[in-house]
Design a protein around this motif. Structure first.
Motif, mmCIF file in Angstrom:
data_model
loop_
_atom_site.group_PDB
_atom_site.id
_atom_site.type_symbol
_atom_site.label_atom_id
_atom_site.label_comp_id
_atom_site.label_asym_id
_atom_site.label_seq_id
_atom_site.Cartn_x
_atom_site.Cartn_y
_atom_site.Cartn_z
ATOM 1 N N ARG A 88 3.461 2.447 13.660
ATOM 2 C CA ARG A 88 4.053 4.321 13.870
ATOM 3 C C ARG A 88 5.522 4.201 13.268
ATOM 4 O O ARG A 88 5.820 5.198 13.288
ATOM 5 N N LEU A 89 6.540 3.163 13.956
ATOM 6 C CA LEU A 89 7.783 3.411 13.684
ATOM 7 C C LEU A 89 8.319 3.857 12.031
ATOM 8 O O LEU A 89 9.002 3.901 11.599
ATOM 9 N N HIS A 90 7.045 3.035 11.186
ATOM 10 C CA HIS A 90 7.134 3.785 9.772
ATOM 11 C C HIS A 90 6.928 4.644 9.456
ATOM 12 O O HIS A 90 6.432 5.109 8.651
ATOM 13 N N GLY A 91 6.623 5.452 10.567
ATOM 14 C CA GLY A 91 5.953 6.799 9.937
ATOM 15 C C GLY A 91 3.973 6.695 9.604
ATOM 16 O O GLY A 91 3.716 8.034 9.389
ATOM 17 N N VAL A 92 3.477 5.433 9.644
ATOM 18 C CA VAL A 92 2.086 5.657 10.052
ATOM 19 C C VAL A 92 1.317 5.652 11.320
ATOM 20 O O VAL A 92 1.212 4.603 11.916
ATOM 21 N N ARG A 93 0.482 6.030 11.196
ATOM 22 C CA ARG A 93 -0.528 6.484 12.818
ATOM 23 C C ARG A 93 -1.792 5.843 12.219
ATOM 24 O O ARG A 93 -2.853 5.865 11.347
ATOM 25 N N PRO A 94 -1.840 5.004 13.738
ATOM 26 C CA PRO A 94 -3.264 4.042 13.731
ATOM 27 C C PRO A 94 -4.465 5.287 13.834
ATOM 28 O O PRO A 94 -3.890 6.257 14.957
ATOM 29 N N ALA A 95 -5.476 5.215 13.745
ATOM 30 C CA ALA A 95 -6.474 6.187 13.517
ATOM 31 C C ALA A 95 -8.117 5.514 12.730
ATOM 32 O O ALA A 95 -8.033 4.244 12.878
ATOM 33 N N ALA A 96 -8.954 6.266 13.688
ATOM 34 C CA ALA A 96 -10.029 5.229 13.615
ATOM 35 C C ALA A 96 -10.906 5.611 11.921
ATOM 36 O O ALA A 96 -10.435 6.478 10.580
ATOM 37 N N ILE A 156 0.972 -1.465 -0.062
ATOM 38 C CA ILE A 156 -0.050 0.244 0.335
ATOM 39 C C ILE A 156 0.732 1.279 0.710
ATOM 40 O O ILE A 156 0.026 2.147 0.187
ATOM 41 N N GLY A 157 2.419 1.498 -0.294
ATOM 42 C CA GLY A 157 2.769 2.570 0.166
ATOM 43 C C GLY A 157 2.946 3.026 1.490
ATOM 44 O O GLY A 157 3.381 2.421 2.353
ATOM 45 N N SER A 158 3.207 4.239 1.731
ATOM 46 C CA SER A 158 3.362 5.104 3.284
ATOM 47 C C SER A 158 2.185 5.599 3.459
ATOM 48 O O SER A 158 2.521 6.747 2.977
ATOM 49 N N PRO A 159 1.169 5.298 3.529
ATOM 50 C CA PRO A 159 -0.093 6.348 3.796
ATOM 51 C C PRO A 159 0.324 7.106 5.549
ATOM 52 O O PRO A 159 1.360 5.745 6.286
ATOM 53 N N THR A 160 -0.457 8.063 5.675
ATOM 54 C CA THR A 160 0.077 8.460 6.950
ATOM 55 C C THR A 160 -0.754 8.147 7.906
ATOM 56 O O THR A 160 -0.446 8.339 9.079
ATOM 57 N N SER A 161 -2.075 7.737 7.698
ATOM 58 C CA SER A 161 -2.683 6.760 8.889
ATOM 59 C C SER A 161 -3.678 5.824 8.348
ATOM 60 O O SER A 161 -3.859 5.757 6.875
ATOM 61 N N ILE A 162 -3.944 5.171 9.584
ATOM 62 C CA ILE A 162 -4.194 3.640 9.073
ATOM 63 C C ILE A 162 -5.481 2.671 10.055
ATOM 64 O O ILE A 162 -5.006 3.756 11.106
ATOM 65 N N SER A 163 -6.480 2.560 9.316
ATOM 66 C CA SER A 163 -7.522 1.453 11.005
ATOM 67 C C SER A 163 -7.395 0.349 10.631
ATOM 68 O O SER A 163 -7.609 -0.137 9.993
ATOM 69 N N LEU A 164 -6.820 0.215 12.297
ATOM 70 C CA LEU A 164 -5.833 -0.989 12.209
ATOM 71 C C LEU A 164 -7.558 -1.831 12.563
ATOM 72 O O LEU A 164 -7.898 -1.507 13.361
ATOM 73 N N SER A 165 -7.569 -2.990 13.098
ATOM 74 C CA SER A 165 -8.703 -3.823 13.571
ATOM 75 C C SER A 165 -7.998 -5.485 13.574
ATOM 76 O O SER A 165 -7.183 -5.782 12.653
ATOM 77 N N PHE A 166 -8.408 -6.236 14.599
ATOM 78 C CA PHE A 166 -7.742 -7.346 15.031
ATOM 79 C C PHE A 166 -8.849 -8.609 14.802
ATOM 80 O O PHE A 166 -10.617 -8.200 15.594
ATOM 81 N N SER A 167 -8.991 -9.792 14.532
ATOM 82 C CA SER A 167 -10.056 -11.069 15.038
ATOM 83 C C SER A 167 -8.367 -12.680 14.795
ATOM 84 O O SER A 167 -7.628 -12.131 14.983
ATOM 85 N N ASN A 168 -9.243 -12.897 16.751
ATOM 86 C CA ASN A 168 -8.552 -14.344 16.275
ATOM 87 C C ASN A 168 -9.169 -15.301 16.149
ATOM 88 O O ASN A 168 -10.265 -15.293 16.510
ATOM 89 N N VAL A 169 -9.194 -16.077 15.551
ATOM 90 C CA VAL A 169 -10.172 -17.489 15.340
ATOM 91 C C VAL A 169 -8.691 -18.649 15.168
ATOM 92 O O VAL A 169 -8.679 -19.947 15.417
ATOM 93 N N GLN A 201 -11.461 8.538 9.536
ATOM 94 C CA GLN A 201 -10.078 9.397 9.818
ATOM 95 C C GLN A 201 -9.217 8.468 8.799
ATOM 96 O O GLN A 201 -7.613 8.897 7.842
ATOM 97 N N ALA A 202 -8.799 7.523 8.662
ATOM 98 C CA ALA A 202 -7.522 6.744 7.479
ATOM 99 C C ALA A 202 -7.700 6.504 6.420
ATOM 100 O O ALA A 202 -9.330 6.611 5.649
ATOM 101 N N VAL A 203 -7.326 6.680 5.683
ATOM 102 C CA VAL A 203 -6.695 6.020 4.607
ATOM 103 C C VAL A 203 -6.840 4.729 3.720
ATOM 104 O O VAL A 203 -7.862 5.229 2.879
ATOM 105 N N VAL A 204 -6.338 4.406 4.263
ATOM 106 C CA VAL A 204 -6.152 2.861 4.534
ATOM 107 C C VAL A 204 -6.977 2.216 5.104
ATOM 108 O O VAL A 204 -6.591 2.402 6.743
ATOM 109 N N SER A 205 -7.582 1.201 5.712
ATOM 110 C CA SER A 205 -8.565 0.120 6.267
ATOM 111 C C SER A 205 -7.126 -1.352 6.368
ATOM 112 O O SER A 205 -7.741 -1.795 5.207
#
Length: 421
Positions: free
Chosen positions: A98-106, A65-78, A109-113
């Motif tokens: 975060r270390l790659h400069g990508v900020r988790p966001a809602a 995806i490259g280097s977006p400024t923000s990203i929406s993260l969600s997790f599932s465990n099966v 507000q995120a560019v990518v989910s």
């Protein structure tokens, strides 16, 4: 937890002794700045040298995806991982972004989910990253080695083992492995909606050798189904409204005619047979020989043996799991179910698919059949795509047809239950 490892010549003591001839305040300020730079440099270097599974997964996502400024993260465990391990991995994945400069966001507000699923497949442990960017959906599969134990705490454990039988570019309704004196030169007969294909394996390569066109008897339903049986060098193929009989040795041949005969549910002699609703994609519920209890329409049925004879386990068209004595279960199982037996156990097990659609990964859950109950016997096993067909192929094997969501190919797997001490 992050561990910083400084070069041997850059110990903390050498940092705080930098320019000791300056005043105490200036020295302390510069020390703090230098120490901060060392931390940032070390963290950045650690992020670039991705050695942990979390870091490698994040790197693969960013490669896509490259280097977006923000990203929406969600997790599932099966998976079977403890909740503490899942939480640790979740925090580390967020930290890696975060270390790659990508900020988790809602999400709004995120560019990518990105949806991360901790799971297992038929080969081992996998993490899945589902990337949603506008109308585009992409899925990354990240494998990791881990064993699967279905019956923890018992003297014998049971694990699901799989063999990839074949892969082709058209749907697979059913398949049979023909008897072979040399397993390395086995043959496989595969049934598709519009053809029968005979495959031969030589020198480790499986290739189609003969094809019979069944376009004239192809079902007109959107979700065609079929069954295939082999005995005494002859095969029987069942398609909605048709039955084909033929010879699978030497030159492949088949004779097809219209038929409303019931379909055998398993290949064993005198097994129950069920009438199929030819214009639909399910069985009517009429069984021969008839059962004491009337049965509802069902998508799938499998046979298992009890002390008082054989029994049926059904997935009905209204989504219930039902035994042939009328008992129903409220469990999350998809439209496919099959029974299987392990050599080290007198128990029968049920293998059920997930309640999902054909655009998502599917999974198989092994459960112990105990009376009129299903008791989960281990963790769910992830498949490379949705289950399109699943049939019992004798007591010790289940045949599964799936579509690989990454390659688009249709794949046939033989699933068995192996015993371990």
């Amino acid at each position: 937890m992050i561990y910083l490892r400084f070069p041997r010549r850059m110990h903390f003591g050498s940092i705080v002794r930098v320019r000791q001839k300056h005043t105490r305040s200036v020295s302390a300020a510069r020390c703090a700045i230098l120490f901060g730079l060392v931390i940032i440099s070390s963290l950045a270097l650690w992020a670039q040298n991705a050695t942990t599974p979390e870091a490698q997964l994040v790197q693969r996502v960013l490669d896509r995806i490259g280097s977006p400024t923000s990203i929406s993260l969600s997790f599932s465990n099966v998976s079977s991982f403890p909740a503490t391990e899942i939480e640790r991995s979740r925090r580390e994945i967020e930290q890696q972004f975060r270390l790659h400069g990508v900020r988790p966001a809602a999400p709004e507000q995120a560019v990518v989910s990105v949806i991360v699923t901790f799971s297992e497949n038929i080969r081992g442990t996998v993490w899945l990253a589902e990337i949603l960017e506008g109308p585009t959906r992409d899925v990354l599969i990240f494998p990791a080695a881990k064993t699967f134990s279905a019956l923890p705490g018992s003297q014998n454990t049971i694990s699901l083992q799989s063999r990839l039988i074949l892969s082709q570019d058209s749907p697979i309704l059913d398949f049979v492995e023909l008897p072979a004196a040399n397993p390395a030169e086995r043959q496989v007969l595969a049934l598709s909606p519009d053809k029968l294909v005979l495959y031969a394996t030589q020198q480790g390569r499986t290739q189609a050798t003969q094809v019979i066109n069944l376009a004239a008897v192809r079902a007109r339903t959107r979700d065609p189904r079929g069954r295939l049986f082999f005995h005494d060098n002859m095969f029987e193929a069942y398609l909605p409204g048709y039955r084909c009989d033929g010879n699978a040795t030497g030159t492949l041949s088949a004779s097809c005619q219209q038929s409303d005969d019931p379909w055998p549910l398993v290949s064993a002699p005198n097994s129950p047979k069920a009438f199929y609703a030819n214009a639909r994609n399910f069985f009517t519920g009429v069984i021969t020989p008839a059962r004491d209890q009337a049965l509802p329409p069902f998508y799938a049925a499998s046979v298992y043996n009890g002390a008082d004879g054989n029994h049926l386990l059904l997935v009905t068209t209204d989504g219930r799991v039902q035994f042939d004595n009328g008992s129903t279960l409220h469990v999350a199982i998809g439209s496919e179910i099959a029974t299987i037996k392990a050599e080290c156990s007198d128990s029968w097990f049920a293998l059920g698919s997930r309640t999902t659609d054909w655009t998502r990964f599917d999974g198989l859950q092994l459960s112990n059949i105990n009376g009129s109950e299903l008791q989960p016997a281990g963790r769910e096993v992830e498949l490379p795509g949705p289950v399109l067909a699943m049939w019992s192929a004798g007591a010790g094997q289940v045949n599964v047809a799936t579509r690989n969501l990454q390659t688009g190919a249709y794949e046939a797997y033989a699933i068995s239950a192996a015993c371990h001490r």
